[in-house]
Design an enzyme around this catalytic site. Structure first.
Site, PDB file in Angstrom:
ATOM      1  N   SER A  68       0.892  -1.241   0.211  1.00 45.37           N
ATOM      2  CA  SER A  68       0.032   0.116  -0.062  1.00 45.37           C
ATOM      3  C   SER A  68       0.823   1.324   0.194  1.00 45.37           C
ATOM      4  O   SER A  68       0.285   2.300  -0.381  1.00 45.37           O
ATOM      5  CB  SER A  68      -0.915   0.137   1.275  1.00 45.37           C
ATOM      6  OG  SER A  68      -0.207   0.088   2.391  1.00 45.37           O
ATOM      7  N   HIS A 108       1.374   4.251   6.572  1.00 46.62           N
ATOM      8  CA  HIS A 108       0.714   5.059   5.755  1.00 46.62           C
ATOM      9  C   HIS A 108       1.075   6.650   5.830  1.00 46.62           C
ATOM     10  O   HIS A 108       1.619   6.927   6.945  1.00 46.62           O
ATOM     11  CB  HIS A 108      -0.737   5.133   5.695  1.00 46.62           C
ATOM     12  CG  HIS A 108      -1.455   3.808   4.889  1.00 46.62           C
ATOM     13  ND1 HIS A 108      -2.695   3.580   5.049  1.00 46.62           N
ATOM     14  CD2 HIS A 108      -0.658   2.788   4.373  1.00 46.62           C
ATOM     15  CE1 HIS A 108      -2.780   2.536   4.579  1.00 46.62           C
ATOM     16  NE2 HIS A 108      -1.466   1.953   3.803  1.00 46.62           N
ATOM     17  N   ASP A 134      -7.604   6.411   4.619  1.00 43.67           N
ATOM     18  CA  ASP A 134      -7.925   5.250   5.385  1.00 43.67           C
ATOM     19  C   ASP A 134      -9.190   5.435   6.426  1.00 43.67           C
ATOM     20  O   ASP A 134      -9.374   4.559   7.185  1.00 43.67           O
ATOM     21  CB  ASP A 134      -6.684   5.325   6.334  1.00 43.67           C
ATOM     22  CG  ASP A 134      -5.312   4.877   5.477  1.00 43.67           C
ATOM     23  OD1 ASP A 134      -5.529   4.392   4.491  1.00 43.67           O
ATOM     24  OD2 ASP A 134      -4.366   5.140   6.023  1.00 43.67           O
TER      25      ASP A 134
END
Length: 192
Positions: A68, A108, A134
């Site tokens: 990701s 992230h 998210d």
């Protein structure tokens, strides 16, 4: 008449005859090897705890488990984290955070920071390789993360070094075999 090499002949002992090597050791040697093993394990734990204190992060080293964050980080990259509370969180910074109800932390990037007049900071994250933010990963009803959710901030990385960890998690039998071989090596290694 039995020829040489027939059934019942003895094959040379292999280097992996662990129990035979253990039987050859006297008690003092065996205690020494067990203490040596315990010293290695306790040293590793002390180094880990020292890193926790130095970095301010509950987990100073983590492995990227998914794609990701590509192209910034790839699956298997080893990240080094810090988490000093006085440093403000900024947009563009890569954070590792935990979400209530999930065991594994997520790596992230911060895409938005919302600061209130009283100094409270909330922020939103997104994986570089993901289409959406998210909010779908956060607990139900949660739209922003807070500083308490942060495990650490990425300060450096080693590419693909963490693949060993991923392989051991994906193939538990390999992990146990590797740990057994390492334990046997430490216990049976003799000082020259």
């Amino acid at each position: 008449m039995v020829r040489a090499g027939a059934v019942g002949s003895h094959l040379p002992a292999s280097g992996l005859d662990i129990f035979g090597d253990l039987r050859k050791m006297n008690k003092r040697q065996l205690y020494y090897q067990v203490l040596n093993f315990a010293m290695i394990v306790s040293s590793a734990l002390m180094i880990w705890k020292g890193l926790i204190v130095l970095t301010g992060s509950e987990s100073p080293i983590v492995v990227v488990l998914s794609g990701s964050m590509e192209p910034a980080f790839h699956r298997g990259d080893l990240l080094f984290l810090t988490n000093f509370r006085e440093d403000p969180i900024r947009a563009g910074e890569i954070v590792v955070f935990k979400v209530e109800g999930r065991d594994i932390p997520i790596v992230h990037r911060v895409i938005k920071v919302h600061e209130k007049d009283n100094g409270d900071i909330k922020f939103l994250t997104k994986g570089d390789n993901n289409e959406v933010d998210d909010r779908g990963l956060y607990k139900e009803g949660q739209n922003w993360l807070e500083k308490k959710d942060v495990v650490g901030r990425a300060r450096g990385f080693l590419p693909y070094v963490g693949m060993v960890t991923i392989i051991m998690n994906d193939y538990p039998k390999f992990k146990y075999a590797l740990l057994a071989v390492m334990g046997a090596y430490v216990l049976l290694k003799r000082e020259s």
